[in-house]
Design an enzyme around this catalytic site. Structure first.
Site, PDB file in Angstrom:
ATOM      1  N   ARG A  59     -37.641  73.580   9.508  1.00  0.00           N
ATOM      2  CA  ARG A  59     -36.231  72.953   8.992  1.00  0.00           C
ATOM      3  C   ARG A  59     -35.318  73.024   9.991  1.00  0.00           C
ATOM      4  O   ARG A  59     -34.347  72.228   9.962  1.00  0.00           O
ATOM      5  CB  ARG A  59     -35.827  73.945   7.866  1.00  0.00           C
ATOM      6  CG  ARG A  59     -34.356  73.391   7.002  1.00  0.00           C
ATOM      7  CD  ARG A  59     -34.139  73.855   5.797  1.00  0.00           C
ATOM      8  NE  ARG A  59     -34.554  75.294   5.447  1.00  0.00           N
ATOM      9  CZ  ARG A  59     -33.663  76.227   5.694  1.00  0.00           C
ATOM     10  NH1 ARG A  59     -32.596  75.987   6.524  1.00  0.00           N
ATOM     11  NH2 ARG A  59     -34.042  77.169   5.375  1.00  0.00           N
ATOM     12  N   TYR A 112     -25.460  49.218   2.494  1.00  0.00           N
ATOM     13  CA  TYR A 112     -26.655  49.378   1.710  1.00  0.00           C
ATOM     14  C   TYR A 112     -26.271  50.069   0.440  1.00  0.00           C
ATOM     15  O   TYR A 112     -25.373  50.896   0.422  1.00  0.00           O
ATOM     16  CB  TYR A 112     -27.613  50.363   2.510  1.00  0.00           C
ATOM     17  CG  TYR A 112     -28.734  50.974   1.918  1.00  0.00           C
ATOM     18  CD1 TYR A 112     -29.887  50.049   1.900  1.00  0.00           C
ATOM     19  CD2 TYR A 112     -28.781  52.191   1.480  1.00  0.00           C
ATOM     20  CE1 TYR A 112     -30.945  50.467   1.287  1.00  0.00           C
ATOM     21  CE2 TYR A 112     -30.180  52.839   1.010  1.00  0.00           C
ATOM     22  CZ  TYR A 112     -31.044  51.585   0.679  1.00  0.00           C
ATOM     23  OH  TYR A 112     -32.299  52.195   0.113  1.00  0.00           O
ATOM     24  N   ASP A 184     -24.207  52.104  10.994  1.00  0.00           N
ATOM     25  CA  ASP A 184     -25.540  52.059  10.657  1.00  0.00           C
ATOM     26  C   ASP A 184     -26.112  50.809  11.456  1.00  0.00           C
ATOM     27  O   ASP A 184     -25.866  49.566  11.007  1.00  0.00           O
ATOM     28  CB  ASP A 184     -25.521  51.625   9.060  1.00  0.00           C
ATOM     29  CG  ASP A 184     -27.030  51.721   8.403  1.00  0.00           C
ATOM     30  OD1 ASP A 184     -27.902  51.359   9.309  1.00  0.00           O
ATOM     31  OD2 ASP A 184     -27.151  51.987   7.365  1.00  0.00           O
ATOM     32  N   LYS A 209     -37.364  51.442   8.426  1.00  0.00           N
ATOM     33  CA  LYS A 209     -37.402  50.096   8.726  1.00  0.00           C
ATOM     34  C   LYS A 209     -37.940  49.777  10.027  1.00  0.00           C
ATOM     35  O   LYS A 209     -38.975  50.163  10.416  1.00  0.00           O
ATOM     36  CB  LYS A 209     -35.819  49.454   8.412  1.00  0.00           C
ATOM     37  CG  LYS A 209     -35.159  49.881   7.190  1.00  0.00           C
ATOM     38  CD  LYS A 209     -35.960  49.713   5.947  1.00  0.00           C
ATOM     39  CE  LYS A 209     -35.353  50.535   4.739  1.00  0.00           C
ATOM     40  NZ  LYS A 209     -34.105  50.639   4.559  1.00  0.00           N
TER      41      LYS A 209
HETATM   42  C1  LIG Z   1     -33.125  51.478   4.103  1.00  0.00           C
HETATM   43  C2  LIG Z   1     -31.483  51.503   4.353  1.00  0.00           C
HETATM   44  C3  LIG Z   1     -30.810  52.751   4.286  1.00  0.00           C
HETATM   45  C4  LIG Z   1     -31.531  54.023   3.724  1.00  0.00           C
HETATM   46  O1  LIG Z   1     -32.620  54.478   4.290  1.00  0.00           O
HETATM   47  P1  LIG Z   1     -33.933  55.284   3.555  1.00  0.00           P
HETATM   48  O2  LIG Z   1     -34.714  55.449   4.554  1.00  0.00           O
HETATM   49  O3  LIG Z   1     -34.263  54.481   2.475  1.00  0.00           O
HETATM   50  O4  LIG Z   1     -33.199  56.527   2.884  1.00  0.00           O
HETATM   51  C5  LIG Z   1     -29.547  52.805   4.772  1.00  0.00           C
HETATM   52  N1  LIG Z   1     -29.077  51.739   5.315  1.00  0.00           N
HETATM   53  C6  LIG Z   1     -29.685  50.572   5.650  1.00  0.00           C
HETATM   54  C7  LIG Z   1     -29.056  49.417   6.265  1.00  0.00           C
HETATM   55  C8  LIG Z   1     -30.962  50.328   5.077  1.00  0.00           C
HETATM   56  O5  LIG Z   1     -31.711  49.180   4.952  1.00  0.00           O
END
Ligand SMILES: *Cc1c(COP(=O)(O)O)cnc(C)c1O
Length: 394
Positions: A59, A112, A184, A209
């Site tokens: 962890r 998101y 992000d 992604k």
């Molecule tokens: C999918 C996504 C998230 C969240 O990510 P997870 O891995 O599903 O928790 C955050 N920001 C963007 C732009 C995303 O496409």
């Protein structure tokens, strides 16, 4: 070997990695161990006091995860990184570290969905306030500043509107106001945009992604130029518990090796598809950073090294017609998520951005008829044929 010495494409394959010292394994070993034995009691104590930086408990840190962190830190031109169980775990760690009772955050409105819900519905319970703005005009960020503002949060290109925020301009505002700028970068991946070089303090990804790219893992990461910021967030993550599993970290490390190839291929497809979609008689509008019709086309050219593989569009006939297209595709997969090797199509208003509620969606410019397409690495003509036959069904 540092990324600065080789091209980005090469760094994707090698950054942070070397054959293992014990047997020479070319692939990074998976240290599937929750705990690590100490040679003696004094060593254990030294590891917990920080005098010895060896591993102690997964962890808190793991050798396989550390390789992934060094790799992505290099790709983002950062100095340190912190991998997390999911993208949302990275996002909640940032918020839990830099916000608190009485503190205020400013965020891109079209983010998101769960990011907005976390700020708007969960963190308000702990006395955190937030304002959502159309950050594509930096004046809106400046106007939302309060003496309590501790964090500015951007998503650019934004999900799912693909509107673009000037990161450099936002960094100037954040610096002057003394708050942390978080970006992000999920939609671009480090291949197309480097927010830290544009003045952001922290860049984060849903590695689910593009970074992993195979729709088989959920994971996240935080990267910074200042290791002290990562250390601070690591302290919070250790208590919150959203740690990545070593096997999951290894899968992402494998996915990152083909990041450059995948993004290039998918982007070429999207670059061909967007103008053709725009001309299609059944399409109302298309939003893609590579189209001249995109409201921040010039900024996209400057800030990103390519327009990416995400396209938003609306079919004439709104929601009903859009649903018909999504129900009629045979090659593109009707599923949320993005950045996978396969083309994915979805409806934000009823899926990824449903939790935001209709009012927040309206304010964020997410129309009910908007369809989001994550263009994959299938052969271009196959994707086009599939979409065109689906449009014919309307
Ligand atoms: C999918 C996504 C998230 C969240 O990510 P997870 O891995 O599903 O928790 C955050 N920001 C963007 C732009 C995303 O496409």
């Amino acid at each position: 070997m540092k990324h600065s010495d080789v091209s980005f494409d090469t760094a994707c394959i090698h950054a942070g990695q070397a054959p293992d010292k014990l047997y020479g394994g070319v692939s990074v070993p998976i240290f599937q161990s929750s705990t690590f034995a100490f040679a003696d009691a004094d060593t254990g104590a030294a590891r917990f006091s920080g005098k010895d930086n060896g591993f102690k408990y997964t962890r808190i840190g793991n050798p396989t995860t550390a390789v992934l962190e060094n790799c992505v830190a290099e790709l983002e031109n950062g100095k340190a990184a912190l991998a997390t169980a999911t993208g949302m775990s990275a996002i909640s760690t940032v918020f839990m570290t830099f916000l608190g009772a009485g503190k205020h955050a400013i965020s891109t409105g079209s983010v998101y969905g769960p990011t907005r819900t976390l700020l708007e519905k969960e963190l308000t319970r702990f006395g955190v306030k937030s304002t959502f703005v159309d950050s594509s005009n930096p004046a809106n960020i400046e106007a939302a500043l309060t003496p309590e503002t501790a964090l500015i949060y951007l998503e650019t290109p934004a999900n799912p509107t693909l509107s673009i925020t000037d990161i450099k301009a936002a960094a100037k505002i954040a610096k002057k106001a003394g708050c942390v700028l978080v970006v992000d970068n999920t939609f671009c991946s480090p291949m197309l945009q480097k927010p830290l070089d544009l003045g952001a303090d922290i860049v984060l990804h849903s590695m689910t992604k593009f970074l992993n790219g195979h729709s088989d893992v959920v994971a996240g990461i935080l990267v910074a130029k200042d290791p002290a910021l990562i250390k601070k967030m690591h302290g919070v993550l250790c208590q919150m518990g959203g740690t990545i599993d070593p096997h999951q970290a290894w899968l992402v490390l494998r996915g990152v090796k083909t990041l450059a190839m995948r993004v290039k291929f998918a982007q070429e497809n999207a670059k061909k598809l967007a103008p053709e979609l725009e001309k299609h008689p059944k399409i109302e509008w298309v939003k893609y950073p590579g189209l001249k019709s995109h409201p921040q086309y010039e900024l996209a050219q400057k800030q990103m090294s390519g327009p990416g593989a995400m396209i938003s569009f609306e079919v004439k006939g709104g929601v009903t017609a859009g649903k018909k297209v999504m129900d009629s595709v045979q090659l593109c997969t009707l599923a949320v998520s993005l950045g996978g090797i396969e083309s994915l199509i979805q409806h934000p208003a009823s899926m990824t951005h449903a939790s935001m509620g209709p009012e927040a969606r309206k304010q964020a410019d997410i129309t009910d008829g908007l369809v989001r397409l994550s263009v994959g690495c299938e052969e271009y003509e196959d994707i086009k044929k599939d979409l065109w036959q689906a449009l014919d069904k309307i």
